[in-house]
Design a protein around this motif. Structure first.
Motif, mmCIF file in Angstrom:
data_model
loop_
_atom_site.group_PDB
_atom_site.id
_atom_site.type_symbol
_atom_site.label_atom_id
_atom_site.label_comp_id
_atom_site.label_asym_id
_atom_site.label_seq_id
_atom_site.Cartn_x
_atom_site.Cartn_y
_atom_site.Cartn_z
ATOM 1 N N MET A 1 7.015 -0.712 -1.812
ATOM 2 C CA MET A 1 6.704 -1.170 -3.526
ATOM 3 C C MET A 1 7.391 -2.508 -3.795
ATOM 4 S SD MET A 1 7.640 1.564 -6.236
ATOM 5 C CE MET A 1 7.094 2.686 -5.824
ATOM 6 N N LEU A 2 5.930 -2.743 -4.513
ATOM 7 C CA LEU A 2 6.419 -4.280 -5.547
ATOM 8 C C LEU A 2 7.415 -3.734 -6.520
ATOM 9 C CD1 LEU A 2 5.209 -6.863 -5.668
ATOM 10 C CD2 LEU A 2 3.302 -6.457 -6.937
ATOM 11 N N THR A 4 8.601 -5.642 -9.847
ATOM 12 C CA THR A 4 8.180 -7.230 -10.788
ATOM 13 C C THR A 4 9.230 -6.595 -12.160
ATOM 14 O OG1 THR A 4 6.655 -8.515 -11.460
ATOM 15 C CG2 THR A 4 5.545 -6.603 -11.921
ATOM 16 N N THR A 45 5.608 -0.619 -10.806
ATOM 17 C CA THR A 45 5.342 -0.929 -9.195
ATOM 18 C C THR A 45 3.367 -1.223 -9.625
ATOM 19 O OG1 THR A 45 4.252 1.373 -10.082
ATOM 20 C CG2 THR A 45 7.049 1.470 -9.688
ATOM 21 N N ASN A 46 2.922 -0.700 -8.284
ATOM 22 C CA ASN A 46 1.792 -1.187 -7.886
ATOM 23 C C ASN A 46 1.026 -1.274 -9.034
ATOM 24 O OD1 ASN A 46 2.464 -3.194 -5.466
ATOM 25 N ND2 ASN A 46 2.373 -1.513 -4.529
ATOM 26 N N LEU A 50 -1.693 -2.428 -11.020
ATOM 27 C CA LEU A 50 -3.415 -2.404 -11.475
ATOM 28 C C LEU A 50 -3.878 -1.588 -12.756
ATOM 29 C CD1 LEU A 50 -3.820 -0.413 -8.229
ATOM 30 C CD2 LEU A 50 -3.896 -2.859 -8.297
ATOM 31 N N CYS A 55 -4.068 -7.220 -13.554
ATOM 32 C CA CYS A 55 -4.044 -6.853 -12.206
ATOM 33 C C CYS A 55 -5.083 -8.484 -11.600
ATOM 34 C CB CYS A 55 -4.915 -5.985 -11.890
ATOM 35 S SG CYS A 55 -6.155 -5.573 -10.817
ATOM 36 N N TYR A 132 -5.718 -2.176 -1.506
ATOM 37 C CA TYR A 132 -5.291 -3.330 -2.210
ATOM 38 C C TYR A 132 -4.212 -4.833 -1.834
ATOM 39 C CZ TYR A 132 -7.288 -1.138 -6.303
ATOM 40 O OH TYR A 132 -8.855 -0.842 -7.069
ATOM 41 N N SER A 133 -4.164 -3.660 -0.351
ATOM 42 C CA SER A 133 -2.544 -5.157 -0.268
ATOM 43 C C SER A 133 -3.815 -6.036 0.651
ATOM 44 C CB SER A 133 -2.014 -4.539 0.995
ATOM 45 O OG SER A 133 -2.854 -3.435 1.779
ATOM 46 N N ASN A 173 -4.342 5.432 -2.206
ATOM 47 C CA ASN A 173 -3.794 5.819 -3.552
ATOM 48 C C ASN A 173 -3.067 6.804 -4.507
ATOM 49 O OD1 ASN A 173 -3.512 1.997 -2.876
ATOM 50 N ND2 ASN A 173 -6.236 2.882 -3.317
#
Length: 293
Positions: A1-2, A4, A45-46, A50, A55, A132-133, A173
């Motif tokens: 999980m990204l 940020t 999170t991702n 999004l 995004c 999405y990766s 997702n």
């Protein structure tokens, strides 16, 4: 999980007005954590990215004047939140989704080039289930022959091509699919492909799905263009038949061979032109001859 700590820009509420309803979803801090868009420590999170205007994956849509995609007539890159991208992409395609009109008694029936249900389901799937990766945009091509949507990412792990018509759903997702479900953009999981195909029930053509390890491509045929091409081809054969009969009476077998058509097509064409009074027949059985009136 990204994770940020850059704070994406959110509106307080998002809606599904792209499909003309008034369903709204609050995006306050508590709701973001509940949806899985933010963590308790404030990191996004991702899913958070999004849904934000930061995004990075995009949708590129293009309108072509030819099926070989050599002549652009319009193009648009849809950016921002995936919900905004979905809205913008649908508006782009809807603008040129023409229709022909028929009447059944007093009822007016509009036959869009691409059934709006199919267009909606294909677009939603491209947003909900893309990988999405993977770098690169979702690509949409609107052509005279139909609409093609190419999504990065093949099938999610656990699904094979044969499963696509089985009404099962293993979303790649899950949290994004949950947001779309809450907005009633996704009505129920696992039914999108079935609705897409059902919308072509009155057509002899079906939408198609092509798979590679890293892409999923949906093609939605233009029902009206296909019908017009079929009518033009039929008219061309009828003109060729009239030209052939200018040289005198001919048998059905001779007409079939000269025009390169099947027995079924020849019988149908000759019967139609006979009923319209364009040609007439003499004799019976194998000796039946057809001639111009």
């Amino acid at each position: 999980m990204l994770r940020t700590y850059l704070r994406p820009h959110f509106v307080e509420r998002v809606s599904a007005r792209v499909f003309r309803n008034d369903i709204e979803l609050s995006l306050g801090e508590g709701e973001l954590r509940t949806l899985g868009a933010a963590l308790p420590d404030g990191a996004f999170t991702n899913l958070g990215l999004l849904l934000s205007d930061q995004c990075t994956p995009t949708v590129k849509a293009a309108l072509f004047a030819d099926d070989d995609r050599n002549i652009f007539t319009a193009r648009e890159e849809c950016t921002g939140s995936v919900l905004k991208q979905l809205s913008d992409a649908y508006a782009f395609l809807e603008h040129d989704n023409r229709y022909r009109t028929e009447y059944s008694g007093l009822e007016r029936i509009d036959y869009h080039d691409v059934p709006p249900v199919a267009l909606r389901e294909a677009l939603v799937n491209s947003i909900a289930h893309r990988e999405y990766s993977l770098s690169g945009p979702t690509l949409i091509s609107a052509m005279p022959g139909g609409v093609e949507i190419v999504s990065p990412g093949g099938l999610p792990l656990g699904i094979e091509e044969a499963d696509l018509g089985a009404h099962i759903s293993i979303p790649r997702n899950k949290m994004l699919a949950n947001v779309l479900f809450r907005l009633e953009i996704i009505e129920t999981y696992g039914t999108g492909i079935g609705r897409m195909r059902a919308s072509y029930a009155d057509s002899e053509f079906d939408p198609s799905i092509r798979l590679t390890p890293n892409t999923l491509t949906v093609f939605l045929p233009n029902r009206n263009a296909i019908g017009m091409r079929a009518a033009e081809a039929s008219d061309e054969k009828a003109r060729a038949l009239r030209d052939l009969l200018e040289g005198g009476p001919k048998t059905r077998h001779f007409i079939q061979g000269s025009l390169g058509i099947s027995q079924t097509t020849a019988i149908r064409m000759l019967g139609d032109l006979t009923n319209k009074g364009v040609i007439e027949k003499q004799g019976a059985g194998k000796n039946t001859m057809y001639m111009l009136k």
